[in-house]
Scaffold this active site. Structure first.
Site, mmCIF file in Angstrom:
data_model
loop_
_atom_site.group_PDB
_atom_site.id
_atom_site.type_symbol
_atom_site.label_atom_id
_atom_site.label_comp_id
_atom_site.label_asym_id
_atom_site.label_seq_id
_atom_site.Cartn_x
_atom_site.Cartn_y
_atom_site.Cartn_z
ATOM 1 N N TYR A 123 0.823 -1.209 0.000
ATOM 2 C CA TYR A 123 0.000 0.000 0.000
ATOM 3 C C TYR A 123 0.861 1.265 0.000
ATOM 4 O O TYR A 123 0.336 2.363 0.103
ATOM 5 C CB TYR A 123 -0.905 0.021 1.240
ATOM 6 C CG TYR A 123 -2.120 -0.868 1.120
ATOM 7 C CD1 TYR A 123 -1.977 -2.220 0.860
ATOM 8 C CD2 TYR A 123 -3.400 -0.365 1.282
ATOM 9 C CE1 TYR A 123 -3.070 -3.045 0.757
ATOM 10 C CE2 TYR A 123 -4.503 -1.183 1.185
ATOM 11 C CZ TYR A 123 -4.341 -2.524 0.916
ATOM 12 O OH TYR A 123 -5.433 -3.333 0.816
ATOM 13 N N LYS A 190 3.707 -14.042 5.606
ATOM 14 C CA LYS A 190 3.956 -15.077 4.601
ATOM 15 C C LYS A 190 5.475 -15.167 4.441
ATOM 16 O O LYS A 190 6.033 -15.017 3.350
ATOM 17 C CB LYS A 190 3.240 -14.678 3.293
ATOM 18 C CG LYS A 190 3.198 -15.727 2.231
ATOM 19 C CD LYS A 190 2.116 -16.763 2.422
ATOM 20 C CE LYS A 190 2.239 -17.850 1.374
ATOM 21 N NZ LYS A 190 1.366 -18.995 1.597
ATOM 22 N N ASP A 223 -2.313 -17.622 5.036
ATOM 23 C CA ASP A 223 -3.352 -18.492 4.452
ATOM 24 C C ASP A 223 -3.913 -19.429 5.514
ATOM 25 O O ASP A 223 -5.135 -19.603 5.648
ATOM 26 C CB ASP A 223 -2.843 -19.242 3.215
ATOM 27 C CG ASP A 223 -1.384 -19.657 3.297
ATOM 28 O OD1 ASP A 223 -0.726 -19.327 4.301
ATOM 29 O OD2 ASP A 223 -0.896 -20.309 2.363
ATOM 30 N N ASP A 247 -5.706 -5.730 5.883
ATOM 31 C CA ASP A 247 -6.915 -5.271 5.200
ATOM 32 C C ASP A 247 -7.827 -6.463 4.905
ATOM 33 O O ASP A 247 -9.029 -6.436 5.177
ATOM 34 C CB ASP A 247 -6.494 -4.566 3.898
ATOM 35 C CG ASP A 247 -7.621 -3.734 3.322
ATOM 36 O OD1 ASP A 247 -8.660 -3.578 3.993
ATOM 37 O OD2 ASP A 247 -7.471 -3.220 2.191
#
Ligand code: NAD
Length: 358
Positions: A123, A190, A223, A247
């Site tokens: 972002y 991740k 995930d 988000d």
């Protein structure tokens, strides 16, 4: 008297902020509103969706209540919301997700707090259009530096994650946990794939965690985190995440408690705080007096707590909870079927909450 910058926003923003304004005034806390228009229509009128006067007002008042603002997809002006957070250094996006009895959801007793880093990651707004000089230059540099090929017809978005911003957000998460008597902080990442960005976030989180031995710490790959939240949300407490995952996971968590109509939020920095719902401008519903104002009202509850009006905040939270529990004066999203003719309008929900407060 507290002076608050009120940004109605666009889409359903003006309807939900008006409802929140009325309800907050009914608590008896002395609030004076400095109304600052921003968003799509202002872009047409003033050539920018976020004029400097809006920043000036927030810098002066320190606190803002903000409605959602539309961001054109793929092209057009950049996100006003991201710009606001970056310019005012609102580094933390705080999004509590708490179950209210009577809300339409399979899940009970959800009590999660999402703490999202708000200033960097994908972002950051560092992007290069396909075919641009910037994109070509990066493609060539990558080839030169590590021999990797990026296709020439690629658009490129850069994902910076720094030690500074990671330390700041993880520390915020632990301080929040301590202050609010929370048991556990879970860092979400991740890092198995993005070793130098998410890996750095995780490394920093582990270091900071050592200084908070009173609070349990763990980490989860994003995930897996999504699956865990759907299957066993009760195992989690405070989650701290880089910007993009924060988000996405915020909306997932909103789904657990009955939808975006019930998910409040705050963007907090060292100097300023902007309170806004997790949801966007829901343009389909603009002007219909239909959507749920509770997410916006609960953002107002967070604002009252932030300025130290804790008793008024509790009173308002309880009034809202009791309106949901009764199930009469609630919008379509809380009714058992969305086309239930007895669904209340946005303003009727505000009226019902005001009645409970007084
Ligand atoms: P959205 O959150 O506006 O709406 C998605 C769906 O959620 C709606 O169609 C509706 O079914 C439901 N919903 C949202 N708010 C609700 C409410 N108060 N009560 C009941 N149901 C509600 O997401 P979107 O459609 O992806 O985005 C619309 C625009 O909002 C985009 O331009 C996006 O960039 C912008 N946006 C702004 C903010 C912000 O201002 N902070 C946040 C998210 C999205």
């Amino acid at each position: 008297m507290y002076k608050i910058t009120l940004i109605p926003g666009d889409g359903v923003g003006p309807e939900v902020t008006e409802a929140a304004k009325r309800v907050l005034e009914a608590t008896g806390v002395p609030l004076e509103w400095d109304i600052q228009e921003a968003g799509e229509e202002i872009y047409q009128k003033e050539g920018t969706p976020l004029p400097e006067r809006v920043f000036d007002s927030i810098r002066k008042n320190k606190i803002s209540l903000k409605g959602p603002i539309t961001t054109p997809v793929g092209s057009g002006f950049r996100s006003v919301n991201v710009l606001l957070r970056q310019t005012l250094n609102l580094f933390c996006c705080l999004r509590p997700c708490k179950s209210y009895a009577g809300a339409k959801t399979e899940y009970k007793n959800i009590d999660l707090v999402i703490i999202r880093e708000n200033t960097e990651d994908l972002y950051a707004g560092i992007e290069y259009q396909k075919g641009s000089e910037g994109a070509h230059s990066i493609i060539e540099s990558v080839k030169r530096i590590n021999g990797k090929t990026i296709r020439m017809d690629s658009g490129i978005s850069i994902k910076p994650i720094s030690v500074y911003a990671s330390e700041r957000i993880v520390r915020f998460a632990f301080e929040y946990a301590r202050k609010n008597k929370r048991q556990k902080v879970t860092a979400v990442h991740k890092a198995n794939i993005m070793k130098y960005s998410d890996g750095l976030f995780l490394e920093v989180a582990r270091e900071i965690a050592k200084k908070y031995s009173d609070i349990e710490f763990e980490d989860k790959i994003v995930d897996n985190m999504c699956m865990q939240l759907v299957q066993k949300p009760g195992l989690y407490d405070v989650l701290v995440l880089p910007n993009l995952y924060g988000d996405i996971v915020s909306d997932l968590a909103a789904g657990l408690i009955g939808g975006l109509g019930l998910a409040p939020g705050a963007n907090i920095g060292d100097e300023f705080a902007v309170f806004e719902a997790t949801h966007g401008s829901a343009p389909r519903y603009k002007g219909l007096n239909k959507v749920n104002p509770m997410a916006m009202i609960l953002s107002g509850v967070m604002m009252l707590r932030h300025i130290g009006e804790v008793t008024a905040a509790e009173k308002l939270d309880n009034a809202l909870a009791s309106v949901i529990k009764e199930g009469k004066s609630v919008t379509y999203d809380i009714k058992s079927t969305p086309d239930d003719a007895s669904a209340a309008t946005t303003s009727e929900v505000a009226d019902a909450i005001i009645k409970k407060i007084s």
